[in-house]
Design a protein around this motif. Structure first.
Motif, mmCIF file in Angstrom:
data_model
loop_
_atom_site.group_PDB
_atom_site.id
_atom_site.type_symbol
_atom_site.label_atom_id
_atom_site.label_comp_id
_atom_site.label_asym_id
_atom_site.label_seq_id
_atom_site.Cartn_x
_atom_site.Cartn_y
_atom_site.Cartn_z
ATOM 1 N N VAL A 108 1.158 -1.326 -0.301
ATOM 2 C CA VAL A 108 -0.160 -0.078 -0.215
ATOM 3 C C VAL A 108 1.114 0.978 -0.054
ATOM 4 O O VAL A 108 0.357 2.670 -0.540
ATOM 5 C CB VAL A 108 -0.817 0.113 1.122
ATOM 6 N N PHE A 109 2.112 0.817 0.852
ATOM 7 C CA PHE A 109 2.582 1.951 0.931
ATOM 8 C C PHE A 109 3.275 2.743 -0.409
ATOM 9 O O PHE A 109 3.029 3.953 -0.910
ATOM 10 C CB PHE A 109 4.134 1.869 2.232
ATOM 11 N N LEU A 110 3.796 1.592 -0.938
ATOM 12 C CA LEU A 110 4.920 1.909 -2.136
ATOM 13 C C LEU A 110 3.574 2.433 -3.411
ATOM 14 O O LEU A 110 4.154 2.575 -4.220
ATOM 15 C CB LEU A 110 5.583 0.492 -2.940
ATOM 16 N N MET A 111 2.497 1.769 -2.960
ATOM 17 C CA MET A 111 1.354 2.163 -4.592
ATOM 18 C C MET A 111 1.159 3.873 -4.429
ATOM 19 O O MET A 111 0.997 4.337 -5.610
ATOM 20 C CB MET A 111 -0.340 1.974 -4.223
ATOM 21 N N ARG A 112 1.635 4.356 -2.897
ATOM 22 C CA ARG A 112 1.595 6.027 -3.113
ATOM 23 C C ARG A 112 2.430 6.605 -4.279
ATOM 24 O O ARG A 112 2.402 7.569 -4.563
ATOM 25 C CB ARG A 112 1.879 6.333 -1.710
ATOM 26 N N PHE A 113 3.274 5.913 -4.320
ATOM 27 C CA PHE A 113 5.237 6.753 -5.211
ATOM 28 C C PHE A 113 4.463 5.728 -5.894
ATOM 29 O O PHE A 113 5.107 5.566 -7.421
ATOM 30 C CB PHE A 113 5.961 6.280 -4.624
ATOM 31 N N GLY A 114 3.116 5.196 -6.795
ATOM 32 C CA GLY A 114 3.436 4.434 -8.099
ATOM 33 C C GLY A 114 4.058 3.014 -8.606
ATOM 34 O O GLY A 114 4.468 3.176 -9.650
#
Lengths: 375, 221
Positions: free
Chosen positions: B73-79
């Motif tokens: 989820v955290f990494l998704m914030r950076f695409g």
């Protein structure tokens, strides 16, 4: 020009605790392998770090635990010759010399000086042992060190090559003005190459003397054994100031001055003796004519002082001499140090044996050949 | 014929190999210096992916980087999404290939003669110079072998890859997942073609290694 070292380092099995000043000339560290001599060199070079102490090279502090100074090895100006030379295998002769050179333009000069012309493009694996050492020496000098450390450079060589390499190293040392520390376990090698010798045992210096003095009169048992003395004994003080050589089973005649010393309570150690060990070198014994026995005994006036009557175990023939291993005749209890050795010329020995064919072979230890040790 | 799986496999193997090369050397170099106890622990953790079934590695990767997991989820914030993307394959291949590089490089570093490094230091050479110009060349054989092994392993990766990025033609398909997919769908001829491609690449890689080795021997060190 001086290198001053005073360091302590716990090595697990023992504590390395040495202090010395090299002064002018070459200082030798002589000791059995694993006594801490190589570790001492590594501490000087900055490859290993002492627990505490101080190392000063020509007024420049290299290490001082109290002041928190620990100059990295790159900035110490130490030339280190390794036992296996540690040439960089992936670099050619020229690259090896060039990589650490202070003045890159002088590389060609070093190649000429060390007779490596035509070998510049070869790799260390293509060189002979002698050539490798010359590259290592050239590489070391090209970095223009202020002190040279030699770590058993001749150990792995055969005798012929050894003599030649020694000459080369001597040439380098003669032209070098700074302090030199030479580490070795070979007493002859140390004697030839150094001026002063520190004898090391289990991390500490057992004796530090000018080399002639060290070999003439080592101060400790460790130093005596390491300088190659094969005959040593424990001592027991007798009435009148003479000593009993416990392991050899004979009386030893103490020099007059020592008798005086023994008489003074202050000089005695706890068990009442001044000296605890004595020894003599194998080639210093003097044969005694059969008819002279009474005369020798009479002169000493105290029984058979310094007189050995040989009970020969075996004769070992060496290249140019013969080594006679023997016990004192009638020795009741044989210990580890009871077997004595006498080394002499082959012809002399043959002649002497013939002369004594009828009677006993007797040898005398001259007073000045005896080494007296306090510990 | 669609050559996408070839291109995708090569870029995944190539990039993961570069990453593993540096990471493996880094860990190998520092692990060789650690105290024995710490080194043993680290060794176990770093070598595990080599002995675990690749599907288990894939499982752990999903556990970490799954789109509903905190890290994912955290990494998704950076695409950044490792699941079902081609670059997720880099992650999977790198994890599985890493131990090969690490262990081979560590073996090479441990057999390095430290006196060479000591000599370099007393000659005034910097630690960086000693590492790249003396230590690395001396350990070249082992490091090269580790790199080739890592590349080959990354190229042949199947288990963790299929778990993490699945098989989407033209997107995440690699040679190994394509072979399986075609075989599963009864396209035997297609599967055979890709098997031949794989064989060809492996042969080229091994030939290249042999050539490198023989060239080195003529350099006599």
């Amino acid at each position: 020009m001086n290198l001053s070292v005073k360091i302590r380092k716990n090595l697990g099995d023992f504590v390395l605790d040495v202090a010395f000043d090299t002064g002018e000339g070459v200082l030798g560290l002589l000791g059995a392998s694993g006594c801490g001599k190589s570790m001492t060199l590594k501490c000087i070079a900055g490859i290993e770090k002492p627990d505490e102490g101080r190392i000063v090279l020509n007024d420049r502090v290299l290490f001082d635990s109290e002041a928190g100074i620990d100059v990295p090895p790159q900035k110490r100006g130490v030339g280190y010759l390794f036992q296996d030379y540690a040439l960089f295998p992936n670099m050619t002769v020229a690259q090896n010399i060039l990589c650490g050179a202070r003045d890159k333009d002088k590389t060609a000069e070093y190649i000429r000086r060390f007779d490596l012309v035509g070998k510049e493009k070869l790799y260390p694996a293509q060189l002979s042992g002698g050539q490798k050492q010359r590259v290592a020496l050239a590489r070391m000098l090209a970095a223009e060190p202020e002190v040279i450390l030699l770590d058993e450079p001749f150990t792995a060589l055969d005798n012929f090559l050894k003599a030649r390499m020694e000459r080369e190293v001597m040439n380098v040392l003669d032209g070098f003005g700074g302090p030199v520390v030479f580490v070795s376990h070979d007493r002859n090698e140390s004697y030839r190459l150094t001026d002063t010798i520190a004898v090391m045992e289990n991390g500490h210096i057992a004796d530090l003397s000018e080399k002639h003095e060290l070999f003439r009169a080592p101060k400790t048992l460790a130093a005596t054994l390491l300088t190659g003395c094969k005959n040593v004994t424990r001592l027991k003080l007798l009435e009148g100031g003479d000593y009993m050589a416990v392991d050899w089973g004979i009386r030893l005649h103490a020099p007059i001055a020592e008798k005086v010393l023994a008489g003074q309570q202050a000089n005695r150690s706890e068990d009442g003796t001044v000296y605890r060990y004595a020894g003599f070198r194998a080639h210093y014994l003097v044969p005694v004519e059969p008819g002279d026995k009474e005369r020798v005994q009479g002169k000493e006036n105290s029984g058979s002082s310094n007189l050995l009557i040989c009970d020969i175990l075996r004769e070992v023939e060496d290249t140019f001499s013969v080594v006679i291993q023997f016990y004192q005749k009638g020795l009741a209890e044989r210990t580890e140090y009871s077997l004595l050795t006498y080394e002499t010329g082959k012809e002399d020995w043959a002649r002497w044996k013939k002369q004594c064919a009828e009677g006993e072979i007797m040898l005398r230890i001259p007073d000045d050949a005896l080494i007296w040790m306090k510990d | 014929m669609d050559w996408y799986p070839l291109w995708n496999s090569l870029r995944i193997a190539g990039i993961s190999c570069v990453i593993v090369f540096f990471l493996g050397i880094f860990f190998a170099y520092y692990a060789a210096r650690l105290p024995r106890a710490v080194k043993g622990m680290l060794d176990v953790v770093l070598t595990l992916p080599m002995v675990l079934p690749p599907t288990v590695c894939g499982y752990f990767l999903l556990l970490l980087f799954g789109v509903k997991r905190p890290l994912g989820v955290f990494l998704m914030r950076f695409g950044v999404k490792f699941v079902m993307t081609w670059y997720g394959g880099i992650l999977a291949a790198a994890v599985v290939a890493f131990p090969l590089m690490y262990r081979t490089a560590r073996g090479a570093f441990e057999s390095f003669d430290e006196n060479l490094s000591h000599a370099g230091k007393t000659l005034g050479l910097s630690n960086t110079y000693i590492f790249w110009k003396i230590r690395m060349p001396a350990c070249k054989q082992g490091i090269l072998a580790g790199t080739v092994l890592a590349f080959a392993r990354a190229l042949g990766e199947y288990g963790a890859t299929s778990m993490l990025i699945g098989y989407t033609p033209g997107k995440t398909a690699t040679i190994s997942t394509t072979v399986y997919q075609l075989w599963r769908t009864n396209d035997e001829a297609g599967a055979f073609t890709w098997v031949l491609v794989n064989l060809a690449i492996s042969t080229v890689v091994l030939l290249a290694v042999n050539m490198l080795e023989s060239r080195q021997k003529t350099k006599t060190w």
